[in-house]
Design an enzyme around this catalytic site. Structure first.
Site, short mmCIF file in Angstrom:
data_model
loop_
_atom_site.label_atom_id
_atom_site.label_comp_id
_atom_site.label_asym_id
_atom_site.label_seq_id
_atom_site.Cartn_x
_atom_site.Cartn_y
_atom_site.Cartn_z
N ASP A 65 0.82 -1.22 0.00
CA ASP A 65 0.00 0.00 0.00
C ASP A 65 0.86 1.26 0.00
O ASP A 65 0.46 2.30 -0.56
CB ASP A 65 -0.94 0.03 1.22
N ASN A 93 -4.70 -1.97 -4.37
CA ASN A 93 -5.94 -2.05 -3.59
C ASN A 93 -5.83 -1.17 -2.36
O ASN A 93 -6.34 -1.50 -1.29
CB ASN A 93 -6.23 -3.51 -3.20
N ASP A 116 -10.84 -2.47 11.54
CA ASP A 116 -9.81 -3.41 11.10
C ASP A 116 -9.44 -4.38 12.22
O ASP A 116 -9.41 -5.61 12.03
CB ASP A 116 -8.55 -2.66 10.64
N GLU A 170 -11.20 -5.24 1.52
CA GLU A 170 -10.39 -6.06 0.61
C GLU A 170 -11.20 -7.20 0.01
O GLU A 170 -10.93 -7.68 -1.09
CB GLU A 170 -9.17 -6.61 1.35
N HIS A 222 -5.14 -9.43 3.40
CA HIS A 222 -4.08 -9.56 4.40
C HIS A 222 -4.61 -9.86 5.80
O HIS A 222 -4.03 -10.66 6.53
CB HIS A 222 -3.24 -8.27 4.42
N ARG A 223 -5.73 -9.22 6.15
CA ARG A 223 -6.23 -9.42 7.53
C ARG A 223 -6.83 -10.82 7.73
O ARG A 223 -6.80 -11.35 8.83
CB ARG A 223 -7.22 -8.33 7.93
N LYS A 262 0.17 -6.56 1.68
CA LYS A 262 -0.53 -5.25 1.62
C LYS A 262 -0.09 -4.33 2.75
O LYS A 262 0.08 -3.14 2.56
CB LYS A 262 -2.04 -5.48 1.67
O1 LIG Z 1 -8.27 6.25 6.89
C1 LIG Z 1 -7.64 5.18 7.05
O2 LIG Z 1 -6.40 5.15 7.15
C2 LIG Z 1 -8.42 3.93 7.13
C3 LIG Z 1 -9.76 3.97 7.41
C4 LIG Z 1 -10.59 2.76 7.59
O3 LIG Z 1 -11.43 2.63 6.47
P1 LIG Z 1 -13.01 3.06 6.47
O4 LIG Z 1 -13.10 4.48 6.83
O5 LIG Z 1 -13.38 2.77 5.06
O6 LIG Z 1 -13.70 2.18 7.47
C5 LIG Z 1 -9.74 1.49 7.72
O7 LIG Z 1 -10.53 0.35 7.56
C6 LIG Z 1 -8.61 1.48 6.72
O8 LIG Z 1 -7.82 0.31 6.84
C7 LIG Z 1 -7.70 2.66 6.93
C1 LIG Z 2 -9.53 -1.69 4.83
C2 LIG Z 2 -8.21 -1.74 4.72
O1 LIG Z 2 -7.48 -1.13 3.76
P1 LIG Z 2 -7.71 0.14 2.83
O2 LIG Z 2 -6.76 1.18 3.34
O3 LIG Z 2 -7.37 -0.31 1.46
O4 LIG Z 2 -9.13 0.60 2.96
C3 LIG Z 2 -7.41 -2.55 5.66
O5 LIG Z 2 -6.17 -2.41 5.67
O6 LIG Z 2 -7.97 -3.34 6.44
#
Ligand SMILES: O=C(O)C1=C[C@@H](OP(=O)(O)O)[C@@H](O)[C@H](O)C1
Ligand SMILES: C=C(OP(=O)(O)O)C(=O)O
Length: 439
Positions: free
Chosen positions: A51, A94, A325, A353, A399-400, A425
């Site tokens: 990422d 992704n 998460d 994901e 990944h999770r 990821k």
């Molecule tokens: O802003 C961020 O860094 C994130 C927000 C969350 O997503 P959502 O806001 O879509 O729930 C989380 O699930 C993602 O892994 C990272």
């Molecule tokens: C939802 C996740 O990733 P993303 O930043 O792609 O939304 C995650 O890392 O669990």
């Protein structure tokens, strides 16, 4: 298919240093790139994972000077919010934390940008963000399905005067994060109104905290509106450290609780700006023994009175909207608890994901659990003593899923994880670190 088999382990203990936070790494790299022209920010302890590579590659393609100066440290030179390259094709993998903020920033760059990703990225919604940006003149053409990547951004046509927009907050908080981060580029006062219930709120706190570190303070009215003044501009803090990843910490903290511990993670603690540190509270509710310092968390399990080899956690019911998460880790830890665990308010799992509610239910059942999957909740009832199955867990390129199910190594049957490299990821070395802790 590639797989890894984790033989049954009886304990998990040790000390690890966490890799950098994904959420903070990608925000800080972008904020450094948007800082005043010519200012250098040294970003330290950046996560090395897919990422982040997506963000680094995009900044490079956009003409931002990003130089790796040590294994996890980068020098980023500010562009004053005006990227040199005005025409680019950008692969976003992704990575939600790359595509969402970059979409908002690139919509205001006076250039033409084609954003696309892996097939799953093209199924992850972004329409609420695009609708919000269109209200202030963004020009977006969808190239596949409306509301989803891929799409092309062309120069925005801003209306006159102060600006305002409404944005939906109930699908992903990353849309609001994106507009907040891009707002100073407008050089006009922007008021953002949030409609519908905002989910994943702690991620907005991360965004506001880091914007402030780069000199932009946002005026807010609770969670309903946010104002960025016309004069706001990012300035470099010169040097900034990325905290350890609190979501990655959750796997180890759970292992410590299930495998007796003590298991200590360094890199997050009381002073963390990440909401996922509150996963530790959930573990405490389940009965684990948790200690926290400014920059570390340590967990021990509670031993069963009759059988000192068994940890005895208890099932809980918890609204997990604030830790979407890390909540997945609770679903896996629930396999080892006494009684059922119900995790609620997690509809967003369906658009990440993979459809995580469905994937989690399917794989937990393979291990022997009884699972109820609701539209926005999951109830996990652990297998009875003899019902545990050694399963080959499918990971759905998530990944999770891979990291959560590694906890099953602490059962009497062990576990096989299919396609374990999907951890790339956010945590490419996850399984090596894990093996060093299991006994
Ligand atoms: O802003 C961020 O860094 C994130 C927000 C969350 O997503 P959502 O806001 O879509 O729930 C989380 O699930 C993602 O892994 C990272
Ligand atoms: C939802 C996740 O990733 P993303 O930043 O792609 O939304 C995650 O890392 O669990």
């Amino acid at each position: 298919m590639e797989h890894i088999t984790l033989n049954p382990a009886t304990s998990a203990r040790g000390d690890i240093k966490l890799p950098g936070s994904k959420s903070i790494s990608n925000r800080v790299l972008l904020l450094a790139a948007l800082s005043a022209k010519g200012e250098t920010t040294r970003v330290r302890d950046v996560l090395d994972s897919d990422d982040i590579r997506v963000m680094l590659a995009a900044l490079n393609t956009l003409g931002v000077s990003v130089t790796q100066v040590a294994e996890h440290d980068y020098d980023v030179i500010g562009t004053g919010g005006d990227f040199p390259n005005k025409d680019a094709d950008l692969f976003m993998g992704n990575a939600g934390t790359a595509i969402r903020p970059l979409t908002a920033v690139l919509a205001l760059q006076n250039g033409t940008y084609h954003l696309h990703g892996v097939p799953r990225m093209h199924e992850r919604p972004i329409g609420d963000l695009i609708d919000a940006l269109r209200q202030i003149g963004a020009q977006v053409e969808y190239k596949g399905n409306d509301g989803f990547p891929p799409f092309v951004l062309s120069p925005a046509v801003l209306p006159d005067g102060d600006l305002s927009l409404s944005i939906k907050g109930n699908v992903s908080s990353q849309f609001l994060t994106a507009v907040l981060m891009a707002a100073p580029l407008l050089k006009r006062t922007l008021t953002i109104h949030v409609v519908d219930e905002l989910i994943s709120k702690p991620y907005i706190e991360i965004t506001l905290n880091l914007m402030a570190r780069f000199g932009v303070n946002v005026t807010r009215n609770g969670w309903s509106s946010f104002t960025i003044e016309a004069g706001a501009a990012y300035t470099s803090p010169k040097e900034i450290y990325v905290e350890g990843d609190a979501s990655s910490a959750s796997y180890f903290l759970a292992l410590g609780a299930l495998g007796g511990g003590p298991l200590r993670v360094t890199g997050v603690g009381l002073s963390s700006i990440q909401g996922d540190v509150r996963f530790a509270n959930a573990l405490q509710m389940m009965g684990a023994n948790v200690m926290m310092g400014e920059n570390w968390i340590e967990v021990r399990g509670i031993h069963h009175e009759d059988d000192p080899d068994e940890t005895q956690l208890k099932g809980i019911e918890l609204d997990c909207n604030h830790i979407p998460d890390a909540a997945m880790t609770l679903a896996a830890a629930a396999l080892f608890a006494k009684g059922s665990t119900k995790l609620t308010n997690i509809a967003s799992w369906r658009v990440k994901e993979t459809d995580r509610l469905s994937a989690m239910a399917t794989e937990l059942r393979k291990v022997g659990a009884t699972v109820e999957e609701g539209a926005d909740y999951i109830v996990v009832t652990p297998p009875t003593k003899d019902a545990w199955q050694h399963a080959a867990i499918d990971t759905y390129d998530d990944h999770r899923m891979a990291m959560c199910f590694s906890l099953v190594a602490l059962s009497k049957v062990g576990v096989t994880i299919n396609d374990p490299k999907c951890v790339g990821k956010t945590f490419p070395t996850y399984f090596e670190v894990l093996q060093s802790l299991l006994k």
